[in-house]
Scaffold this motif. Structure first.
Motif, mmCIF file in Angstrom:
data_model
loop_
_atom_site.group_PDB
_atom_site.id
_atom_site.type_symbol
_atom_site.label_atom_id
_atom_site.label_comp_id
_atom_site.label_asym_id
_atom_site.label_seq_id
_atom_site.Cartn_x
_atom_site.Cartn_y
_atom_site.Cartn_z
ATOM 1 N N LYS A 249 34.893 8.203 13.608
ATOM 2 C CA LYS A 249 35.520 9.048 14.623
ATOM 3 C C LYS A 249 35.517 8.436 16.005
ATOM 4 O O LYS A 249 36.429 8.646 16.788
ATOM 5 C CB LYS A 249 34.828 10.414 14.652
ATOM 6 C CG LYS A 249 35.237 11.342 13.523
ATOM 7 C CD LYS A 249 36.690 11.790 13.681
ATOM 8 C CE LYS A 249 37.137 12.736 12.606
ATOM 9 N NZ LYS A 249 38.474 13.278 12.863
ATOM 10 N N SER A 250 34.479 7.686 16.327
ATOM 11 C CA SER A 250 34.386 7.068 17.653
ATOM 12 C C SER A 250 33.298 6.010 17.658
ATOM 13 O O SER A 250 32.251 6.200 17.033
ATOM 14 C CB SER A 250 34.079 8.120 18.722
ATOM 15 O OG SER A 250 33.780 7.503 19.964
ATOM 16 N N PRO A 251 33.501 4.923 18.376
ATOM 17 C CA PRO A 251 32.463 3.884 18.454
ATOM 18 C C PRO A 251 31.216 4.356 19.209
ATOM 19 O O PRO A 251 30.178 3.701 19.132
ATOM 20 C CB PRO A 251 33.162 2.743 19.198
ATOM 21 C CG PRO A 251 34.280 3.394 19.948
ATOM 22 C CD PRO A 251 34.728 4.531 19.085
ATOM 23 N N CYS A 252 31.314 5.490 19.919
ATOM 24 C CA CYS A 252 30.141 5.973 20.657
ATOM 25 C C CYS A 252 29.243 6.848 19.800
ATOM 26 O O CYS A 252 28.147 7.225 20.221
ATOM 27 C CB CYS A 252 30.572 6.738 21.914
ATOM 28 S SG CYS A 252 31.277 8.373 21.622
ATOM 29 N N VAL A 253 29.665 7.172 18.563
ATOM 30 C CA VAL A 253 28.887 8.056 17.694
ATOM 31 C C VAL A 253 27.775 7.290 16.982
ATOM 32 O O VAL A 253 28.012 6.244 16.379
ATOM 33 C CB VAL A 253 29.799 8.734 16.647
ATOM 34 C CG1 VAL A 253 28.969 9.469 15.601
ATOM 35 C CG2 VAL A 253 30.758 9.708 17.328
ATOM 36 N N LEU A 254 26.561 7.842 17.063
ATOM 37 C CA LEU A 254 25.413 7.264 16.383
ATOM 38 C C LEU A 254 24.734 8.389 15.593
ATOM 39 O O LEU A 254 24.004 9.198 16.146
ATOM 40 C CB LEU A 254 24.434 6.668 17.409
ATOM 41 C CG LEU A 254 23.371 5.680 16.917
ATOM 42 C CD1 LEU A 254 22.698 4.994 18.104
ATOM 43 C CD2 LEU A 254 22.313 6.335 16.052
#
Length: 294
Positions: A249-254
């Motif tokens: 969904k997004s590269p910022c999701v961890l």
């Protein structure tokens, strides 16, 4: 283990974390089992562990998970120098319930207690304000966090269960590096309320809590054909597919999936080997949406 940068900091952490809550709330496993889970996560290369002062049974048990994590790190035979422990403060557990407390006096006290529970030898890597309390302004509640950063008790600060406007207010008080809000295929508010987009634009790490949909959802994931089909096609588990969906969904999701069994964290880490195409992500979006409507 794949790594990613924690917000605007220079810290590199594993691309998937370990959520500590199941190891300390009601129904928690024996301590030896919980420590084995943490040790296995470290063996697998996980360097981000998420906890909270309120991950406990009730107020008499406060800071249980933080003490557990510290004990596990102390007993681990490998190198723990790169491990980042992210804790939270601002929720109370009277009789096992969950209530908000943004009183600056309480937050000053619980920050100090978290510091001690985590060993009292080094600053808290990441302290997150667990949820805004409307009885206090964001500025009032985060003032203790800013003080703790200035005094060396905390390295970095994050927020949890915040809207975009509340994040903006928080950033006027202290530097914010992460946001932890609920997010999974069945709860997609971060996509519509702008929080996910804001984190991506501003370089903040987004930590989705309840990434698998919560305890009531986990047992029924196989009722969604698209999840079972993709799991079979890609040689993974249904849980892998959901975690891969989040990462897509997004590269910022961890993601920070919780675990109370060694097999659970071993399975979660396998999600890093799975890649979903844009079309597959849309298939999950559509079928889950239809299932929710039904």
């Amino acid at each position: 283990m794949r790594t990613t940068q924690l917000g605007p900091t220079q810290l590199q952490v594993s691309a998937i974390g370990l959520g500590g809550m199941p190891m300390s709330i009601a129904g928690r496993p024996p301590e030896a089992q919980a420590i084995a889970v943490i040790h296995r996560a470290l063996d697998l290369g996980i360097t981000l562990i998420d906890t909270a002062d309120s991950y406990c049974k009730d107020e008499t048990d406060k800071h249980h998970n933080e003490r557990l994590i510290h004990k596990a790190l102390q007993q681990y035979e490998g190198d723990t120098g790169s491990v980042v422990v992210a804790t939270k403060g601002g929720l109370m557990r009277p009789n096992g319930s969950w209530t908000r407390n943004g009183d600056p006096k309480h937050l000053r006290q619980t920050i100090r207690e978290s510091f001690e529970a985590l060993g009292g030898q080094r600053p808290i890597d990441l302290w997150q304000y667990h949820a805004p309390d409307h009885n206090y302004s964001i500025e009032e509640s985060l003032a203790p966090a800013k003080e703790a950063v200035d005094s060396g008790l905390i390295r970095f600060v994050g927020v949890s269960n915040f809207s975009v406007e509340q994040i903006r207010q928080a950033r006027k008080v202290v530097e914010i590096v992460s946001v932890q809000n609920q997010y999974n295929p069945w709860y997609r508010q971060p996509e519509s309320d702008g929080v996910l987009q804001y984190c991506e634009q501003e370089g903040l790490t987004f930590l989705p809590w309840s990434p698998l949909g919560g305890s009531s959802r986990v047992g029924s994931l196989d009722s969604f054909p698209v999840l079972t089909r993709l799991a079979q096609e890609k040689g993974g588990s249904i849980y892998n597919i959901v975690l891969a969906w989040l990462r897509a969904k997004s590269p910022c999701v961890l993601p920070i999936p919780g675990a109370s069994k060694v097999s659970s964290i071993e399975d979660s880490v396998r999600a890093l080997d799975l890649q979903l195409s844009e079309a597959e992500v849309q298939q999950i979006d559509q079928q889950v949406k239809q299932g929710a409507a039904a």
